[in-house]
Design an enzyme around this catalytic site. Sequence first.
Site, PDB file in Angstrom:
ATOM      1  N   LYS A 175       3.019   1.629  -5.088  1.00 17.74           N
ATOM      2  CA  LYS A 175       3.800   1.180  -6.241  1.00 17.74           C
ATOM      3  C   LYS A 175       2.972   1.162  -7.527  1.00 17.74           C
ATOM      4  O   LYS A 175       3.392   1.674  -8.556  1.00 17.74           O
ATOM      5  CB  LYS A 175       4.372  -0.225  -5.972  1.00 17.74           C
ATOM      6  CG  LYS A 175       5.296  -0.280  -4.771  1.00 17.74           C
ATOM      7  CD  LYS A 175       5.699  -1.695  -4.414  1.00 17.74           C
ATOM      8  CE  LYS A 175       4.571  -2.535  -3.838  1.00 17.74           C
ATOM      9  NZ  LYS A 175       4.060  -2.057  -2.542  1.00 17.74           N
ATOM     10  N   THR A 176       1.807   0.523  -7.428  1.00 16.59           N
ATOM     11  CA  THR A 176       0.984   0.390  -8.634  1.00 16.59           C
ATOM     12  C   THR A 176       0.446   1.760  -9.067  1.00 16.59           C
ATOM     13  O   THR A 176       0.411   2.069 -10.264  1.00 16.59           O
ATOM     14  CB  THR A 176      -0.163  -0.608  -8.393  1.00 16.59           C
ATOM     15  OG1 THR A 176       0.408  -1.853  -7.954  1.00 16.59           O
ATOM     16  CG2 THR A 176      -0.955  -0.863  -9.664  1.00 16.59           C
ATOM     17  N   ASP A 178       0.789  -1.242   0.000  1.00 15.27           N
ATOM     18  CA  ASP A 178       0.000   0.000   0.000  1.00 15.27           C
ATOM     19  C   ASP A 178       0.818   1.286   0.000  1.00 15.27           C
ATOM     20  O   ASP A 178       0.257   2.361   0.228  1.00 15.27           O
ATOM     21  CB  ASP A 178      -0.969   0.044   1.211  1.00 15.27           C
ATOM     22  CG  ASP A 178      -2.272  -0.683   0.912  1.00 15.27           C
ATOM     23  OD1 ASP A 178      -2.473  -1.049  -0.271  1.00 15.27           O
ATOM     24  OD2 ASP A 178      -3.066  -0.880   1.836  1.00 15.27           O
ATOM     25  N   HIS A 198       2.655  -7.057  -0.408  1.00 18.70           N
ATOM     26  CA  HIS A 198       2.130  -7.904   0.663  1.00 18.70           C
ATOM     27  C   HIS A 198       3.177  -8.917   1.090  1.00 18.70           C
ATOM     28  O   HIS A 198       3.877  -9.487   0.260  1.00 18.70           O
ATOM     29  CB  HIS A 198       0.860  -8.614   0.191  1.00 18.70           C
ATOM     30  CG  HIS A 198       0.123  -9.315   1.303  1.00 18.70           C
ATOM     31  ND1 HIS A 198       0.506 -10.540   1.779  1.00 18.70           N
ATOM     32  CD2 HIS A 198      -0.948  -8.932   2.019  1.00 18.70           C
ATOM     33  CE1 HIS A 198      -0.310 -10.888   2.754  1.00 18.70           C
ATOM     34  NE2 HIS A 198      -1.204  -9.934   2.921  1.00 18.70           N
TER      35      HIS A 198
HETATM   36  P1  GTP Z   1       0.541  -3.485  -3.106  1.00 18.50           P
HETATM   37  O1  GTP Z   1       0.724  -3.748  -4.550  1.00 18.50           O
HETATM   38  O2  GTP Z   1      -0.612  -4.227  -2.548  1.00 18.50           O
HETATM   39  O3  GTP Z   1       1.790  -3.708  -2.322  1.00 18.50           O
HETATM   40  O4  GTP Z   1       0.191  -1.899  -2.955  1.00 18.50           O
HETATM   41  P2  GTP Z   1       0.835  -0.722  -3.781  1.00 18.50           P
HETATM   42  O5  GTP Z   1       2.141  -0.330  -3.194  1.00 18.50           O
HETATM   43  O6  GTP Z   1       0.817  -1.019  -5.228  1.00 18.50           O
HETATM   44  O7  GTP Z   1      -0.170   0.487  -3.443  1.00 18.50           O
HETATM   45  P3  GTP Z   1      -1.306   1.068  -4.383  1.00 18.50           P
HETATM   46  O8  GTP Z   1      -0.714   1.756  -5.554  1.00 18.50           O
HETATM   47  O9  GTP Z   1      -2.321   0.036  -4.636  1.00 18.50           O
HETATM   48  O10 GTP Z   1      -1.865   2.213  -3.428  1.00 18.50           O
HETATM   49  C1  GTP Z   1      -2.377   1.961  -2.137  1.00 18.50           C
HETATM   50  C2  GTP Z   1      -3.274   3.086  -1.710  1.00 18.50           C
HETATM   51  O11 GTP Z   1      -2.508   4.298  -1.546  1.00 18.50           O
HETATM   52  C3  GTP Z   1      -4.354   3.432  -2.731  1.00 18.50           C
HETATM   53  O12 GTP Z   1      -5.532   3.763  -2.052  1.00 18.50           O
HETATM   54  C4  GTP Z   1      -3.803   4.642  -3.458  1.00 18.50           C
HETATM   55  O13 GTP Z   1      -4.797   5.476  -3.982  1.00 18.50           O
HETATM   56  C5  GTP Z   1      -3.057   5.338  -2.342  1.00 18.50           C
HETATM   57  N1  GTP Z   1      -1.964   6.170  -2.852  1.00 18.50           N
HETATM   58  C6  GTP Z   1      -0.986   5.787  -3.677  1.00 18.50           C
HETATM   59  N2  GTP Z   1      -0.160   6.809  -3.954  1.00 18.50           N
HETATM   60  C7  GTP Z   1      -0.637   7.878  -3.283  1.00 18.50           C
HETATM   61  C8  GTP Z   1      -0.209   9.229  -3.163  1.00 18.50           C
HETATM   62  O14 GTP Z   1       0.757   9.687  -3.749  1.00 18.50           O
HETATM   63  N3  GTP Z   1      -0.963  10.031  -2.340  1.00 18.50           N
HETATM   64  C9  GTP Z   1      -2.041   9.582  -1.686  1.00 18.50           C
HETATM   65  N4  GTP Z   1      -2.697  10.444  -0.906  1.00 18.50           N
HETATM   66  N5  GTP Z   1      -2.471   8.316  -1.778  1.00 18.50           N
HETATM   67  C10 GTP Z   1      -1.782   7.461  -2.568  1.00 18.50           C
HETATM   68 MG    MG Z   2       0.469  -2.755  -6.170  1.00 17.50          MG
END
Ligand code: GTP
Ligand code: MG
Length: 369
Positions: free
Chosen positions: A93-94, A90, A137
């Site tokens: 990254k994505t 979270d 995760h």
């Molecule tokens: P995993 O693949 O499960 O490890 O997660 P991840 O690192 O890919 O995170 P993801 O991109 O799914 O984002 C997780 C949450 O953080 C989402 O609700 C996004 O909208 C939020 N988020 C990501 N980048 C930002 C940012 O720059 N600012 C804010 N406020 N929220 C963000």
């Molecule tokens: Mg991701």
Amino acid sequence: GDRITVAELAERAGLEASEIIKKLFLLGTVVTINQEIDFDTAALVLSDFGIEAERETRVDVTEFEAYEDEDAPEDLVPRPPVVTVMGHVDHGKTTLLDAIRQTRVAAQEAGGITQHIGAYQVEIGDRKITFLDTPGHEAFTAMRARGAKVTDVVVLVVAADDGVMPQTVEAIDHAKAAGVPIIVAINKIDKPDARPERVKQELTEYGLIPEEWGGDTVFVPVSALKRQGIDELLEMILLVAELRELKANPNRRARGVVLEARLDRGRGPVATLLVQNGTLRQGDALVAGTMFGRVRTMTDDRGRPLKEAPPSTPVEVTGLEGVPEAGDAFMVFEEEEARAIAKARAERRRERELARTRIDLENVFDRLQ
Ligand code: GTP
Ligand code: MG
């Protein structure tokens, strides 16, 4: 190991077996013609006949290395960097990759969690970067390790409101183990509780020290959500990648790695491959892990059909006869050779698994006694 029968040794050395047996007898060893002797003994006997013994370097024909020709320097041309995005769950990254690609993958993921390696290529001016997204995760350690292994640069995403977390540290370890440079993207700087300076402070403990503090790690503050700092990050990635002078030879048979593979009900085995060297073409026969295949369809990360994929291109292919394992290497061969090698590799893998089972069973019995 290095053993040979007296008959075979005689044949290869152009001697009579009886001569060798006699010589061995004089040396104090009684052997029969079909008995095996070791290399040192054979060498000793041969030296008496004025022949120098040479140890045979046996090539394992099930290893791709056996078919690998080294590229001549003049055949090498620059290739796009492969960049793996890693970090705690979270941390964004994505979303960051969505910002780079101007897509919305994160919003469509089940539970907002990445469960596989996504592979994409983006064009920045006349240059390309290949990105691999990895899950944060904790359950997906193996996938992260794989991502780190095939990559040229790691972008470590750390959320500024959360700081360094367990999978942040794990990602650093993977990158270090793979000897890959790390660029830190401090994400979510748009949040009111963002503390980017704290992230920098915490990362010094792991040897990642920003340039302004006398270190050599590049830190880029970004907001993936608000799409801020993205251009700066891309610039830094290209800069760091350029220092590595990444090259490959597009004019050879393709070789690379299986990033992931699954069985699709309609299309059969579907594999995401990363071409690391050479050019993969539609119709190519290949071995992926222990599977034979012929590239039936090949598409890029947006589902567009591709006829050929040069080095550093991630592609999705169909046409494999089975589902290889993520992390398996693949290589292109002539069809018949490919079939034979796939079969030999499958047998070898089976043997190894059997051996492992046997050892496991022995352990069980040991414990029972
Ligand atoms: P995993 O693949 O499960 O490890 O997660 P991840 O690192 O890919 O995170 P993801 O991109 O799914 O984002 C997780 C949450 O953080 C989402 O609700 C996004 O909208 C939020 N988020 C990501 N980048 C930002 C940012 O720059 N600012 C804010 N406020 N929220 C963000
Ligand atoms: Mg991701």
